[in-house]
Design a protein around this motif. Sequence first.
Motif, mmCIF file in Angstrom:
data_model
loop_
_atom_site.group_PDB
_atom_site.id
_atom_site.type_symbol
_atom_site.label_atom_id
_atom_site.label_comp_id
_atom_site.label_asym_id
_atom_site.label_seq_id
_atom_site.Cartn_x
_atom_site.Cartn_y
_atom_site.Cartn_z
ATOM 1 N N GLN A 1 31.127 34.656 41.741
ATOM 2 C CA GLN A 1 31.880 33.410 41.586
ATOM 3 C C GLN A 1 32.995 33.557 40.551
ATOM 4 N N TYR A 2 32.744 34.309 39.495
ATOM 5 C CA TYR A 2 33.733 34.436 38.422
ATOM 6 C C TYR A 2 35.071 34.972 38.920
ATOM 7 N N PRO A 3 35.117 36.161 39.534
ATOM 8 C CA PRO A 3 36.429 36.646 39.980
ATOM 9 C C PRO A 3 37.016 35.832 41.133
ATOM 10 N N ILE A 4 36.156 35.242 41.974
ATOM 11 C CA ILE A 4 36.679 34.442 43.089
ATOM 12 C C ILE A 4 37.404 33.215 42.565
ATOM 13 N N VAL A 5 36.779 32.475 41.651
ATOM 14 C CA VAL A 5 37.407 31.273 41.092
ATOM 15 C C VAL A 5 38.668 31.651 40.316
ATOM 16 N N GLU A 6 38.611 32.722 39.518
ATOM 17 C CA GLU A 6 39.775 33.143 38.732
ATOM 18 C C GLU A 6 40.931 33.565 39.637
ATOM 19 N N THR A 7 40.640 34.332 40.674
ATOM 20 C CA THR A 7 41.699 34.794 41.579
ATOM 21 C C THR A 7 42.266 33.642 42.400
#
Length: 169
Positions: A91-97
Motif C-alpha cells: 500500500q505504501y508505494p502504491i499510494v505514494e506513486t
Amino acid sequence: KQPPLEGGCFVLQYKYYMTSMALIFFFVLGAVIGSFLNVVILRYNTGRAVSGRSACASCGKKLLWHELIPIVSFIILRGRCRTCKSAISVQYPIVETLTAVIFSFIGCMFLSEPVTFMHILFASYQAVIWSLLIVISAYDMRHKIIPSGPVYAFIGLSTLSLFGFPDTW
C-alpha cells in the motif's frame, strides 16, 4: 512556411527544461503528500496521533530518515523492514506513486497558462480533493468500511466548489 522562433533554440530548451523541472517538483511533492496520506490511512480511528515518528508494524523499531523517503526507500529495502526483515505493505508505494502521478497531472493542467492566484487556488483545491479520495479509497480497501470524517470533508469541499469555482464547470 513557419515563421522563425523568437529567441531561437535556447528559448525552446529553456521552456522544456522548466516544464520538466515543474513536473518533477509536482511528482516529488505528490510522493511526499502520499507518504503523509499513508500515515492518515493507517492511524485514522486508531486513537494514535498523526504526528510522531513512523515505526515498523512488526518489530516497532522507529524508522530512520532514509527509510522514510517515499517510493525510493521501499525499492531500496526491497519491501522489507531493515531490522526484522518483515514484509512492508505494498500500500505504501502504491499510494505514494498514485498521489505523485495525480499531482503531476494537476501541475500539467496549469503549465500552459499564465499562473494567477485563482489557478494556484484551484490547483490546491484539486490536490486536496484528490487526496481525500485517495484516503477514502485506501482506507476502504484496507478496513472494508468508508470513514465518515474524510467523506464529510469531501462533501463540504465539493459543495464549496459550486460557489468558489463556478467557471470550471
